[in-house]
Design an enzyme around this catalytic site. Sequence first.
Site: not given
Lengths: 138, 138, 138, 138, 138, 138
Positions: F14, F39, F41, F80, F125
């Site tokens: 995101h 980037h 998570h 994903h 997160e």
Amino acid sequence: MIYLTRIEHFNAAHKLFNPEWDKEKNEMIFGKCANENWHGHNYELQVTIKGEVNEGTGFLFDVKQLSLLIKEYVLEEIDHKNLNLEVDFLKGKMCSTENLAIGIWNRLKMYLPSEVILHKIKLYETPRIFVEYFGEIK
Amino acid sequence: MIYLTRIEHFNAAHKLFNPEWDKEKNEMIFGKCANENWHGHNYELQVTIKGEVNEGTGFLFDVKQLSLLIKEYVLEEIDHKNLNLEVDFLKGKMCSTENLAIGIWNRLKMYLPSEVILHKIKLYETPRIFVEYFGEIK
Amino acid sequence: MIYLTRIEHFNAAHKLFNPEWDKEKNEMIFGKCANENWHGHNYELQVTIKGEVNEGTGFLFDVKQLSLLIKEYVLEEIDHKNLNLEVDFLKGKMCSTENLAIGIWNRLKMYLPSEVILHKIKLYETPRIFVEYFGEIK
Amino acid sequence: MIYLTRIEHFNAAHKLFNPEWDKEKNEMIFGKCANENWHGHNYELQVTIKGEVNEGTGFLFDVKQLSLLIKEYVLEEIDHKNLNLEVDFLKGKMCSTENLAIGIWNRLKMYLPSEVILHKIKLYETPRIFVEYFGEIK
Amino acid sequence: MIYLTRIEHFNAAHKLFNPEWDKEKNEMIFGKCANENWHGHNYELQVTIKGEVNEGTGFLFDVKQLSLLIKEYVLEEIDHKNLNLEVDFLKGKMCSTENLAIGIWNRLKMYLPSEVILHKIKLYETPRIFVEYFGEIK
Amino acid sequence: MIYLTRIEHFNAAHKLFNPEWDKEKNEMIFGKCANENWHGHNYELQVTIKGEVNEGTGFLFDVKQLSLLIKEYVLEEIDHKNLNLEVDFLKGKMCSTENLAIGIWNRLKMYLPSEVILHKIKLYETPRIFVEYFGEIK
């Protein structure tokens, strides 16, 4: 050859302060860790031994015995203690995680039964810092 | 209403010792925690705030700002410190996890921006012991 | 000989996509990881160095310095980045955890002070997958 | 040479009981673990393989394939099972963590593709006890 | 009002099997958990109590006492036991995590000192499944 | 009333970028999280439901069914994936952890069987940041 590890926890106070240096140099080198009023940690200690599996028990060594030996000969000396003031095996040494791990190795080495081969001391000072020691000749 | 939590860590030394009691009573009540030479912990601090989501940012509050505020107004006071000797907001109080959590709540309450509603302080003293505080009227 | 490890975290986006293969083959080999719109991870990085304990400090090496070196020379390049598009040391290579670990090793090797011996890079891609690299000749 | 580890979990019942000894000796040696009505664990299994990185994929080996192989050839045999009664590769052996780790090594060794070199089985019985096995000649 | 939590661990065997249903229905409903030869878990138990802080001790309640009470009145009954066969407070009930949490609540409720208010039982069956119970009227 | 929680994991890419603001303002507000190249998570998702225990099963609800429902209706949409580009329920919204938790709540609310009461979405997160959402009227 198989490896068995027991994990234990203890809490202690310490400071990083070299008495041969003045306060200014200690603070330059050790920062907040040199605070003369102490700080402390929850240490996590991992003791790994190695050897052959005993056919009768299926054990390398009884892990409850290993836990008791660690408690009697190591944790009794350092848990809820001031590492700089109260721990014989650290006398005259800097109270770093490195020296604490080496000290624990030397102490366990003395007290573990002869059929148990000490393989590694792994010592977490914080969740993000740990030290490993395998003895002198490695 | 949504809840946002930031987790921080700090280390400190303390002892559990009530100066109105003699050494014997302190040791009877607090055991090893009364050691006059101190011990210490890696504390884990969880700060939870609550409120509405801002449409422009998608945030309840910028979690990096929250982290900076915790560091500036709380960790600066207690990290690598002696809780009994060096922390103003614990003066005259027992240095238990309970009082430390309440002290952190009161301090953050003073310094958080007015649009942020403090919801909970959760404080781990060891991996197996934690305290939660939601403020005085709950 | 003693071993000291510092743990750091970073986040990044990537995809597993070999430009010499067509989309179909990439999806057959890499499944969801080939998604052309990227996905990402919270990586956990463990850097282990080895050497002798310095008598004056009790340290193998100052772990805060180690942390700063990792941040300056590694995390600055990869944290909150797109590994396929923005990381020089991965150019022309598949962005797998294996290659990322090797790239981090090579970069740290260049920038660590000469008295520090790099021993291991351990890199978690998810809580259930990690890679370890000890350098080329092992 | 690079090392890749996949972590899996399974649950099982077992008891530590040597049928060649009477109940009294079993209880003396194994304590609560000798309870004839069984007890059980959530085991954590770490499988480490080693080798060279494939240039086309960037992988040592596809970790999803590794996970499937572990599930098919190991977990299928032991997950939600009674280790003493239902696991062929433990027949006639004590159901210790040591023997379970060795049994898992032998089974995976048989079924892993020839290009994959098995390096280590690490098996947690509880969060504070684990065993590591690297095969017979080490 | 402040909340204090103590975390303990225990291991046990169980199966999910309703004796009023035939084997087929049990397997349809409970899958692998219906295995008649049992399976087991490392349970993590979190006991939360609430109340006011005592000024003399700084404690809500002595957490070491809480730990001893949990061990004496709960873990003694269930640790290294077969939950279906050996636990009085589960007799006639399905051995689910839900019923185990409720049973632990009821037992602690009986044996905790009257000044301690039990607030919550949180029980992990696996690292990915947990149940919380706050008593009957909530 | 009892509470049951299932923990799942997913990975996604995101960026935090408000298209109504210019690049400069986005970088001022969101820092590194505004990186236009994305980037990502490893998210940890905890879904808590509440209700009464069924006498026949001992379950509030079959946790394996709950896991399948989360996978089918939530993870299938976001695992994903690129949260900004590919997730319908985030269209037109900032891709913050707050909005992601609310979106997951709304989606599960639609697809959970009517006898299941959704109680909480907790979403990590990173290991140090999480959000909790209990629905609109609380």
